[in-house]
Design a protein around this motif. Structure first.
Motif: not given
Length: 527
Positions: A173-188
């Motif tokens: 679960i933690r691996f998949m959470l990091g994989f998906v959350e990665a889009a947000y901050f650099p995207g912002c």
């Protein structure tokens, strides 16, 4: 470093934008940029651009009034929502630290090393996805759809953490959470740089990052309330309720974000035509080069190659890596604060004041950096405070000095960190594909430190955490050295520009019309 002056995918010879790509000849051309009436006459070294029709005939007072109204409108639609989204992004990523105090380790029978692996595995997924995600966002040009959609997915994964019954399930679960959350901050970060000028970007970046700092404060307060009120409710442990409630809230906010966020200036439908032309022109004016035009001219590979070839990106990457490494203490801040000897609830409450102080200092520092146009001292001076805080924390076991050191650790690292984030876009502004790739690559590599840092804070190392704090001091010092090197590089490049020498990627603009940074004296790097 190359800007849109060398467009992607065209053959040598006369480029799509009129440059003689092989010989660097002075080939003049006139074009209409993006179909918006931005007339351009350009050679390989000098450019003459005219404002679009609806902006060209405005008086200074009318232009100033319209620009203020536009910036306020974008601020209102963009900033509160992305800050709230980032608060939840950071909460969902780091609530495992609060869950540890709420019984996660005991219920899942985790050893200290297994817990640390569960923390660090998130950053493996986080590292892998950032560059592809940012290049994809740049390609589609629809952040108002992409970022909330990603948020729905990570909120679902975060809530699913409550169902973990074993170490293996938690790791997955933690691996998949990091994989998906990665889009947000650099995207912002890329999102902000597509709307704001260089001297507006620092304080907006600080406002965005205040979301993570506020989440650090709220995380302890929320966890304290849940531990106190929901432990054992409906047969679930407090840490399970923590993941469920925060995940559901994330999904709810993501749905609202679909209807509020703008896209890029050219793809935002609720702007008037006058506002759209001004939003595009003021960025062109600030840098001397047009920004995001359409998805058709964006390519995944070309921007990444341009970023990799620029030495400044590597200096910025090492700098940010070291700053984030110094700030790795925040991943274990509840554990570090717990060494003061208070109860679990009191320890969670005591984590809030350092983050609140960091929000205040980060916003003030970024505001002053934007106001003065200075970057170097606004990065280095806070890092020196951070070094002092880590030394103090490792040198004493007395209660008051140790909490003082904790109060200074978070502001010492992150007050300058937000200025570096803006400095990336200031230093690597165009073309947008290059900026998107650089922001994502730098942010991804910087978070690699969180993988190994997880193993520097075992409970047995408390209360002084000498090894961790010594490493944090060293990385902060290296970051200071990188900032100094970058300053020398940018001073040298600006001197070349002052002497009329060619600097790859620096656009020298001429215009007899509206004032702007690039128009008045040509592009200059901020340092």
């Amino acid at each position: 470093m190359a800007f849109a002056g060398h467009q992607m995918g065209h053959a040598p010879g006369i480029g799509e934008n009129g440059y003689d790509d092989e010989k660097g000849g002075n080939v003049d051309y006139v074009s209409d940029v993006g179909g918006l009436g931005l007339s351009t006459t350009q050679t390989s070294t000098r450019r003459k651009r005219e404002a679009p029709p609806l902006i060209r005939d405005l008086t200074r007072e009318e232009r100033h009034r319209l620009e203020l109204a536009l910036v306020r409108k974008i601020d209102f639609r963009l900033l509160p929502m992305i800050v709230l989204m980032y608060i939840l992004n950071y909460l969902d990523r780091n609530n495992i630290a609060s869950a540890r105090l709420a019984g996660l380790e005991k219920d899942l029978n985790l050893s200290s090393t297994q817990y640390q692996t569960a923390v660090s595995i998130l950053f493996v997924g986080y590292l892998l996805m950032q560059v592809p995600s940012n290049l994809f966002l740049n390609k589609i040009g629809k952040p108002a759809i992409y970022l909330p959609a990603v948020m729905v997915v990570w909120g679902t994964i975060s809530a699913a953490t409550a169902a973990a019954q074993s170490y293996g399930g938690l790791i997955a679960i933690r691996f998949m959470l990091g994989f998906v959350e990665a889009a947000y901050f650099p995207g912002c970060l890329f999102f902000l740089s597509s709307w704001y000028t260089r001297k507006e970007l620092g304080v907006r970046t600080a406002i965005l990052y205040s979301g993570s700092l506020l989440s650090g404060a709220f995380s302890g307060l929320i966890a304290a309330g849940i531990v106190n009120g929901l432990s054992g409710a409906r047969g679930l442990g407090a840490w399970r309720w923590l993941f469920i409630l925060e995940g559901v809230i994330t999904i709810f906010i993501a749905i609202i974000a679909f209807f509020i966020l703008p896209n890029f200036p050219r793809t935002t439908k609720w702007l008037t035509e006058e506002e759209r032309q001004l939003a595009i022109w003021r960025l062109d004016e600030d840098i001397g080069e047009d920004d995001w035009v359409s998805s058709g001219v964006q390519t995944f590979g070309h921007g990444f190659v341009l970023a990799v070839k620029d030495a400044k990106m590597w200096v910025l990457m090492v700098m940010l890596f070291c700053i984030v490494a110094s700030g790795s203490v925040t991943n274990f801040f509840p554990t570090v604060v717990a060494t003061l000897g208070y109860s679990s609830i009191d320890s969670l409450l005591l984590t809030a004041p350092p983050y609140i102080l960091a929000v205040i200092t980060a916003l003030a520092n970024a505001w002053h950096a934007d106001r003065t146009g200075e970057r170097y001292y606004h990065v280095v001076l806070p890092l020196i405070v951070g070094v002092v805080a880590f030394i103090l924390g490792a040198a004493t076991t007395s209660l008051a000095p140790r909490y003082v050191s904790m109060m200074l650790m978070v502001p010492g690292v992150y007050t300058g960190y937000v200025v570096v984030l803006a400095w990336i876009s200031n230093t690597l502004p165009r073309p947008p594909a290059k900026r998107a790739a650089a922001l994502a690559a730098i942010n991804a590599v910087s978070n690699c430190s969180s993988i190994y840092a997880s193993y520097m804070y075992p409970s047995s190392a408390g209360p002084r955490y000498e090894v961790a704090f010594a490493v944090n001091c060293s990385t902060a010092f290296i970051a200071i050295c990188c900032a100094t090197l970058l300053r020398f590089m940018l001073v040298r490049l600006n001197k070349k520009l002052d002497n009329g020498e060619y600097v790859e990627g620096a656009i020298i603009a001429e215009n007899d019309g509206l004032p702007g940074e690039a128009v008045k004296k040509g592009f200059r790097f901020l340092y």
